[in-house]
Design a protein around this motif. Sequence first.
Motif, PDB file in Angstrom:
ATOM      1  N   GLY A  73       0.820  -1.199   0.000  1.00 54.14           N
ATOM      2  CA  GLY A  73       0.000   0.000   0.000  1.00 54.14           C
ATOM      3  C   GLY A  73       0.856   1.253   0.000  1.00 54.14           C
ATOM      4  N   THR A  74       0.184   2.397   0.036  1.00 49.98           N
ATOM      5  CA  THR A  74       0.894   3.673  -0.007  1.00 49.98           C
ATOM      6  C   THR A  74       0.833   4.412   1.325  1.00 49.98           C
ATOM      7  OG1 THR A  74      -1.077   4.742  -0.920  1.00 49.98           O
ATOM      8  CG2 THR A  74       0.589   3.969  -2.493  1.00 49.98           C
ATOM      9  N   GLY A  75       0.144   3.837   2.299  1.00 47.80           N
ATOM     10  CA  GLY A  75       0.058   4.454   3.620  1.00 47.80           C
ATOM     11  C   GLY A  75       1.177   3.978   4.529  1.00 47.80           C
ATOM     12  N   SER A  76       1.133   4.462   5.766  1.00 52.96           N
ATOM     13  CA  SER A  76       2.141   4.121   6.761  1.00 52.96           C
ATOM     14  C   SER A  76       1.504   3.257   7.843  1.00 52.96           C
ATOM     15  CB  SER A  76       2.687   5.415   7.366  1.00 52.96           C
ATOM     16  OG  SER A  76       3.638   5.135   8.344  1.00 52.96           O
ATOM     17  N   TRP A  77       2.164   2.160   8.207  1.00 54.91           N
ATOM     18  CA  TRP A  77       1.670   1.242   9.230  1.00 54.91           C
ATOM     19  C   TRP A  77       2.837   0.461   9.835  1.00 54.91           C
ATOM     20  CZ3 TRP A  77       3.138  -3.584   7.652  1.00 54.91           C
ATOM     21  CH2 TRP A  77       3.285  -3.789   6.287  1.00 54.91           C
ATOM     22  N   THR A  78       2.609  -0.107  11.001  1.00 55.26           N
ATOM     23  CA  THR A  78       3.563  -1.047  11.599  1.00 55.26           C
ATOM     24  C   THR A  78       2.810  -2.319  11.962  1.00 55.26           C
ATOM     25  OG1 THR A  78       3.275  -0.164  13.830  1.00 55.26           O
ATOM     26  CG2 THR A  78       5.086   0.733  12.534  1.00 55.26           C
ATOM     27  N   MET A  79       3.542  -3.425  11.930  1.00 60.45           N
ATOM     28  CA  MET A  79       2.952  -4.734  12.211  1.00 60.45           C
ATOM     29  C   MET A  79       3.849  -5.467  13.196  1.00 60.45           C
ATOM     30  SD  MET A  79       2.551  -7.899   9.568  1.00 60.45           S
ATOM     31  CE  MET A  79       4.323  -7.955   9.327  1.00 60.45           C
ATOM     32  N   LYS A  80       3.241  -6.022  14.230  1.00 61.74           N
ATOM     33  CA  LYS A  80       3.960  -6.885  15.162  1.00 61.74           C
ATOM     34  C   LYS A  80       3.578  -8.331  14.855  1.00 61.74           C
ATOM     35  CE  LYS A  80       4.208  -3.703  19.070  1.00 61.74           C
ATOM     36  NZ  LYS A  80       3.711  -3.432  20.432  1.00 61.74           N
ATOM     37  N   MET A  81       4.574  -9.150  14.603  1.00 62.17           N
ATOM     38  CA  MET A  81       4.369 -10.579  14.419  1.00 62.17           C
ATOM     39  C   MET A  81       4.608 -11.206  15.787  1.00 62.17           C
ATOM     40  SD  MET A  81       6.232 -13.049  11.661  1.00 62.17           S
ATOM     41  CE  MET A  81       5.221 -12.627  10.256  1.00 62.17           C
ATOM     42  N   MET A  82       3.538 -11.678  16.419  1.00 62.98           N
ATOM     43  CA  MET A  82       3.586 -12.163  17.797  1.00 62.98           C
ATOM     44  C   MET A  82       3.941 -13.650  17.839  1.00 62.98           C
ATOM     45  SD  MET A  82       2.776  -9.302  19.195  1.00 62.98           S
ATOM     46  CE  MET A  82       2.754  -9.870  20.883  1.00 62.98           C
ATOM     47  N   PHE A  83       4.833 -14.007  18.778  1.00 66.22           N
ATOM     48  CA  PHE A  83       5.237 -15.396  18.968  1.00 66.22           C
ATOM     49  C   PHE A  83       4.556 -15.969  20.211  1.00 66.22           C
ATOM     50  CE2 PHE A  83       8.938 -13.257  16.922  1.00 66.22           C
ATOM     51  CZ  PHE A  83       8.702 -13.762  15.657  1.00 66.22           C
ATOM     52  N   ASP A  84       4.544 -17.298  20.331  1.00 64.05           N
ATOM     53  CA  ASP A  84       3.796 -17.937  21.414  1.00 64.05           C
ATOM     54  C   ASP A  84       4.338 -17.637  22.807  1.00 64.05           C
ATOM     55  OD1 ASP A  84       6.036 -19.522  21.191  1.00 64.05           O
ATOM     56  OD2 ASP A  84       4.959 -21.398  20.980  1.00 64.05           O
ATOM     57  N   ASP A  85       5.557 -17.153  22.921  1.00 62.51           N
ATOM     58  CA  ASP A  85       6.100 -16.806  24.232  1.00 62.51           C
ATOM     59  C   ASP A  85       5.851 -15.336  24.595  1.00 62.51           C
ATOM     60  OD1 ASP A  85       7.871 -15.448  22.598  1.00 62.51           O
ATOM     61  OD2 ASP A  85       9.678 -16.383  23.421  1.00 62.51           O
ATOM     62  N   GLY A  86       5.090 -14.610  23.759  1.00 62.49           N
ATOM     63  CA  GLY A  86       4.779 -13.210  24.013  1.00 62.49           C
ATOM     64  C   GLY A  86       5.747 -12.229  23.372  1.00 62.49           C
ATOM     65  N   SER A  87       6.866 -12.714  22.878  1.00 59.53           N
ATOM     66  CA  SER A  87       7.805 -11.825  22.187  1.00 59.53           C
ATOM     67  C   SER A  87       7.289 -11.544  20.774  1.00 59.53           C
ATOM     68  CB  SER A  87       9.206 -12.444  22.154  1.00 59.53           C
ATOM     69  OG  SER A  87       9.204 -13.628  21.396  1.00 59.53           O
TER      70      SER A  87
END
Length: 117
Positions: free
Chosen positions: A58-72
């Motif tokens: 896309g052309t907008g601004s965003w951040t994504m967190k890829m969450m792991f099973d240990d909470g990290s």
Amino acid sequence: MKAKSLRGKLKVEAITYPDRAKKIELDLSQARTDYSLVEHKQLPSDTTFFSLSILKKGTGSWTMKMMFDDGSYVEYSSDEVDDGYVIERRFVDLKFTNSAQTGVENPKFIVDWFSSM
């Protein structure tokens, strides 16, 4: 010795795999902070996902967190990825943060997982 034709004599069976995938478009017109795709039922709960494909960043601004099973987690921004970028690792949720943006192209993703049998 003459070779025999096998044409019409082979039986082909379809094999069904429990693979699943979902295409997701993130609507950037709404502001969000750590918006969980699992909590908002856009992805199934109690599932381990194994890849994320970015069809269009896309052309907008965003951040994504890829969450792991240990909470990290590991965090990616829209500036760090490109169209067609594939992230292959096991994760349990995706969380997005973005400001409200209009007049931009929304990002589109595909998330893959194996369903439990």
